[in-house]
Design an enzyme around this catalytic site. Structure first.
Site, mmCIF file in Angstrom:
data_model
loop_
_atom_site.group_PDB
_atom_site.id
_atom_site.type_symbol
_atom_site.label_atom_id
_atom_site.label_comp_id
_atom_site.label_asym_id
_atom_site.label_seq_id
_atom_site.Cartn_x
_atom_site.Cartn_y
_atom_site.Cartn_z
ATOM 1 N N CYS A 421 0.807 -1.219 0.000
ATOM 2 C CA CYS A 421 0.000 0.000 0.000
ATOM 3 C C CYS A 421 0.840 1.268 0.000
ATOM 4 O O CYS A 421 0.471 2.258 -0.614
ATOM 5 C CB CYS A 421 -0.966 0.011 1.161
ATOM 6 S SG CYS A 421 -0.191 -0.250 2.742
ATOM 7 N N HIS A 465 -1.826 0.521 7.166
ATOM 8 C CA HIS A 465 -2.179 0.884 5.797
ATOM 9 C C HIS A 465 -1.757 2.316 5.522
ATOM 10 O O HIS A 465 -1.554 3.104 6.458
ATOM 11 C CB HIS A 465 -3.702 0.734 5.632
ATOM 12 C CG HIS A 465 -4.157 0.763 4.209
ATOM 13 N ND1 HIS A 465 -3.610 -0.049 3.247
ATOM 14 C CD2 HIS A 465 -5.113 1.503 3.590
ATOM 15 C CE1 HIS A 465 -4.207 0.199 2.099
ATOM 16 N NE2 HIS A 465 -5.125 1.149 2.278
ATOM 17 N N ASP A 481 -8.056 5.803 -2.078
ATOM 18 C CA ASP A 481 -7.163 4.698 -1.708
ATOM 19 C C ASP A 481 -6.744 3.951 -2.958
ATOM 20 O O ASP A 481 -7.498 3.129 -3.479
ATOM 21 C CB ASP A 481 -7.861 3.760 -0.727
ATOM 22 C CG ASP A 481 -6.879 2.745 -0.146
ATOM 23 O OD1 ASP A 481 -5.734 2.685 -0.633
ATOM 24 O OD2 ASP A 481 -7.275 2.026 0.786
#
Lengths: 687, 326
Positions: A421, A465, A481
């Site tokens: 991520c 994250h 995201d």
């Protein structure tokens, strides 16, 4: 000439067992050589008892003292004055006391030290398991005391253990009462806690690989419980930690132009008032977070978290900070407006900061961004096309991202195309900034596991994250995201699902819960255990002065001095009465025969009409007196007394059935007395 | 004050069951009562003491009928009877007997002292010297005497009724606790009540009254009593009660010393005889309470008391504070 006192063998065994048990949990944290020294001392003492070794000579003792001194000083130099150095110094002194344990007095010192040392475990952990273990240690220590004071003829280990357990169980109610009512006084001094411990969790810097490192850990980060049983979908669970807006080509950082952790700085930063920056929309959700110690000051919450009890202060970008590092488990209540929008107005300083890019690197990306921005008309469309780029191309979501060179963003975007991520968030934000759109990276956690037994969420380190926030005119900061574009599973179902086949996932935890999550009963057990731990934290660990006061207020209304005095007095009274009864019961337990019980009941009946059998008055004498005073009772009482005397004082061998019959007869007479009572009493009045 | 206690602690009425023994007791009491008016309970206690095979100490002021009681008892029971008058110059030999050289036969012949009789009245025992006292008390305990190396058995049965003036009077050698313990009972006669005293005044001299007492029990009867009283049963509840009574006297501040096992045995022995005399074959708490003052008073002493006259109030405490049911 002093007497050569020999410590009784059972007492020594129990004491050495207690010492070993006390040191066992600490040996994990202490340097290994302290455990070795402890083991040596325990065996030395055992050998002294067996006559194989002698007590240490004066020279040995001087050496030991010097050794301890040097070791302690070196430890202080290495890791500073703190819990660890203090604990190991205490442990050393404790084990050295063992080898010069000659007299009864010495063994009492060691036993007292056992009690103190067992409390040290609580400085590191306050979990259920630790508590149970400390209870065990205390019971064993108690057994040592019992063994020391028992005559050797009565000493068998199981008896000693049983008595120790009995005493521990008896002490439990008192411990609970004291736990509830004992005043929580702030410590007068404090030891700097666990200075040597590394911080855990999300940090205020993000370099590629940081978060994927976290994802290898199955440690718990925090637990969350929503009020009113609110249930949020997995993709809504973005636990916002920090906003990182400085990028140097490798690492994303938090801007700390003025020490942002201080209250003054945070006040100066919010020159624009809070109300002006925020437009709250939709319903709010309230929730409680219990954060495991991170050794960092920041807290985690959902979008635009507002701290209900006003304990913390918020940063410029609506982050939350504790006053100081979080060294203990922390519980806090938050309110979030999930649909709210922030910062419609972006100050120029802020805008500049969020557009800043490192010079001379990632030229390909810059080119790519400019071209793409030119091909679409609005910023929104640009964002969507970037996301589409991630989705359409062969990007790969993995923990084992290949190493990157100087032009990290370029290499990732166009060459390796595989990352975690942080790679996606980083490159996405870079692309935004390259196109002149203010954007920033946000780190925190995403997703959670539901514990169905207590209805709370568990967030683990592998939920760590990173994502992006992009600023649009008229909308403020909007969350995007990019990882969701690459691996929708990660966001919708969680990291476990997304990385199911990735061997690196949680590789730090050999027997990690998540690996065994597939095994049904194991998973159930894991969730149950966590639920117990959660309850324990809620009820016991978090029981501080405030909760105590709240509890008292709930029970008594407003807490006043008088009420406190009454409460304390009542508790003291209950305590004294309980102890009194216990003592009386220990002294002797009066067990009356059924015959005596019935006779006494009959006497009670007669006492109601003022015919009181005096203390020490025999049944026949009583009957004679009653017959003289109140002849109307003569008949029934004579029958009763005759039967009673017959049953009580005439020694004869009778069978069980006869005995029963006799008791029945006495019962019958008693019943007769009871029914005739009002009539007979009335006779007198009428007469 | 000394003699006023007896009435207060006697149980209201002695319950009698009609048996041969209880009738015998009744007639004996009536017979002795001819000589000692209005003292039926004390007579009964004295009989109980003798039937239990114990020695009796009668303590009271001079002229209260101590000697009369012992005379009357001896007559009613038909026992051989000797009296020793205690004085400070009385020697052990005066009690035990002496060997005298007979010039005609050129031999020593033993002249037994007054101790060799079934009933010995040792009058004013606390006026004799401790040496003489101990000679008498030794004989009481051993039921035999050793004179000049020869052991002689005392007759069977052998009873001693000793009388003494309260030790507060001048010229006395109080008996030590260990010797008081040898007496099964200590009785106090007390002043006669109005009616009895009137009767007494209307009658002739004391000596005449003792003459009027007839023998109503034989030696066999006395021995039978002693045998049967051993067969009286005691239940657990009763033993519990006696144990509580005894335990009450031990380890308390106000009691200078507790009751000895000999004391508790004395209670049981007397209570059994008392039950038998009442015509019962089992002991009830009332029996214990009836004999308790006379059996225990002289064995107890309050801590605050130096002269040994606090037993009565302590027994009163025992009776009032120890319940028959725990």
């Amino acid at each position: 000439m002093e007497l050569n006192y020999q410590i009784p063998r059972p007492a020594l065994i129990w004491t050495l067992a207690a010492v070993t048990l006390v040191l066992l949990p600490q040996s994990i944290r202490m340097p290994i050589w302290i455990s070795v020294v402890a083991l040596l001392c325990v065996s030395w003492r055992a050998l002294i008892h067996n006559g194989k070794l002698d007590y240490p000579s004066r020279r040995v003792r001087v050496v030991v003292v010097l050794f301890t001194l040097i070791v302690s000083l070196s430890q202080i130099r290495n890791i500073g004055i703190g819990l660890d150095s203090a604990a190991s110094l205490l442990a050393l002194g404790f084990v050295f006391k063992l080898i010069e344990m000659r007299k009864k007095r010495d063994i009492y010192v060691v036993i007292s030290l056992c009690f103190v040392m067992s409390m040290v475990a609580f400085l590191y952990s306050q979990s259920v398991l630790t508590t149970l273990y400390v209870v065990l240690v205390i019971t064993v220590t108690m057994a040592a005391m019992i063994a020391l004071n028992r005559s050797s003829s009565a000493a068998n280990h199981s008896g000693t253990a049983k008595l120790a357990m009995k005493i521990s169980v008896q002490a439990l109610p008192l411990a609970i009462v004291l736990f509830i009512v004992f005043p929580r006084i702030a410590p007068l001094w404090a030891v700097p806690m666990q200075t040597g411990v590394n911080s855990t969790g999300v940090t205020d810097e993000m370099s590629p690989g940081d978060i994927s490192q976290l994802a290898r850990s199955a440690e718990l980060a925090f637990r969350v419980q929503f009020e009113d049983a609110v249930e949020l979908a997995h993709e809504q669970l973005y636990w916002r930690g920090l906003v990182l807006d400085q990028f140097d080509g490798v690492t994303w950082r938090r801007t700390r132009n003025s020490s942002s952790y201080s209250r003054a700085a945070s006040l100066a930063n919010s020159r624009i008032s809070y109300e002006d920056r925020v437009r709250t929309l939709g319903e709010s959700v309230n929730y409680n977070v219990i954060l495991e110690p991170t050794q960092q000051p920041w807290l985690f919450g959902l979008h635009l978290a507002e701290d209900i009890n006003d304990e913390f202060f918020s940063g410029r970008n609506f982050e939350l900070f504790n006053d100081g590092r979080i060294t203990q488990r922390l519980s806090y209540d938050l309110r979030s407006h999930l649909q709210s929008q922030t910062d419609f107005l972006l100050l120029s300083s802020s805008r500049n900061r969020n557009l800043e890019l490192p010079d001379d690197v990632n030229a390909r990306s810059l080119e790519f961004a400019r071209e793409l921005r030119a091909s679409v008309s609005t910023d929104r469309e640009y964002v969507n096309s970037v996301l589409a780029h991630f989705r359409m191309n062969q990007y790969f979501y993995t923990l084992n991202a290949p190493l990157l060179g100087a032009n990290r963003i370029d290499e990732f975007l166009f060459d390796t195309m595989a990352g975690f991520c942080e790679h996606y968030a980083s490159s996405f934000t870079y692309l935004m900034r390259a196109a002149g759109i203010p954007a920033r990276v946000v780190v925190g956690y995403q997703g959670a596991e539901m514990n169905p037994y207590e209805n709370y969420l568990m967030v683990y380190q592998y939920n760590a994250h990173a994502w992006s926030e992009v600023w649009f005119e008229g909308e403020g900061w909007v969350r995007f995201d990019p990882t969701g574009a690459v691996s929708p599973t990660r966001i919708e179902l969680g990291v476990q699902e997304a990385l199911r086949d990735d061997p690196a996932f949680m590789e730090d935890d050999l027997f990690s819960a998540a690996i065994f999550g597939g095994v049904g009963w194991l998973n159930t057990m894991r969730l149950r255990l966590d639920a117990i731990e959660y309850e324990w934290n809620q009820l016991v660990v978090n029981y501080d002065e405030e909760v105590q006061l709240e509890l008292f207020e709930g029970l008594l209304g407003e807490v006043t001095k008088q009420k406190v005095i009454i409460l304390v007095a009542t508790l003291a009274l209950i305590l004294i009465v309980t102890i009194g009864f216990t003592v009386i019961n220990i002294e002797r337990r009066i067990q009356r025969t059924p015959i005596n019980r019935f006779y006494l009941r009959a006497c009670k009946e007669l006492a109601k009409v003022n015919l009181v059998r005096r203390r020490g008055e025999g049944p026949i004498a009583f009957r004679d007196r009653v017959c003289a005073e109140r002849p109307e009772f003569a008949e029934v009482l004579t029958e009763l007394t005759g039967l009673y005397v017959e049953l009580t004082y005439v020694e004869k061998s009778v069978s069980e059935t006869q005995k029963k019959a006799e008791l029945q007869a006495l019962k019958a007479v008693y019943a007769k007395l009871k029914t005739e009572m009002p009539v007979l009493a009335g006779l007198r009045r009428a007469g | 004050m000394l003699s006023a206690n007896v009435e207060k602690i006697t149980p209201s009425q002695v319950e009698l069951v009609d048996t041969k023994l209880s009738q015998q007791v009744q007639t004996t009491v009536a017979e002795v009562g001819k000589a000692l008016l209005g003292k039926d309970h004390q007579i009964r206690l004295a009989l109980c003491c003798l039937f239990s095979g114990g020695h009796l100490l009668i303590e009271d002021l001079p002229g209260m009928g101590k000697t009369t009681l012992s005379y009357a008892l001896a007559k009613a029971l038909g026992l051989s009877y000797k009296r020793i008058q205690g004085t400070s110059d009385l020697l052990p030999a005066d009690i035990l007997g002496i060997s005298i050289f007979n010039q005609t036969t050129s031999e020593f012949s033993f002249h037994p002292g007054p101790i060799f009789s079934q009933l010995v009245l040792a009058d004013e025992i606390n006026r004799t010297t401790p040496k003489t006292q101990s000679a008498l008390l030794e004989a009481m305990e051993e039921r035999q005497v050793t004179i000049e190396g020869e052991t002689r058995m005392l007759p069977e049965p052998f009873f001693v009724i000793a009388t003494q003036n309260p030790v507060t009077l001048a010229g006395t050698y109080p008996l030590p606790e260990s010797q008081l313990d040898r007496f099964l009972m200590r009785l106090r006669l007390g002043y006669p009540d109005q009616r009895a005293e009137r009767e007494l005044l209307e009658m002739n001299t004391e000596r005449d009254k003792v003459e009027a007492v007839n023998q109503c029990l034989s030696l066999e009867d006395v021995i039978a009593f002693r045998r049967q009283s051993a067969e009286v049963t005691t239940s657990d509840s009763l033993l519990d009660y006696v144990q509580r009574l005894v335990a009450f006297t031990r380890g308390k501040d106000e009691f200078h010393f507790g009751l000895s096992p000999r004391g508790s045995l004395a209670i049981m022995r007397s209570a059994k005889t008392w039950a038998l005399m009442c015509g019962r074959n089992h002991v009830v708490p009332e029996d214990v309470q009836a004999i308790l003052p006379s059996v225990v008073e002289h064995r107890l002493r309050a801590t605050s008391d130096d002269e040994g006259h606090s037993g009565a109030s302590l027994v009163q405490r025992l009776l009032n504070e120890v319940d028959i049911i725990e």
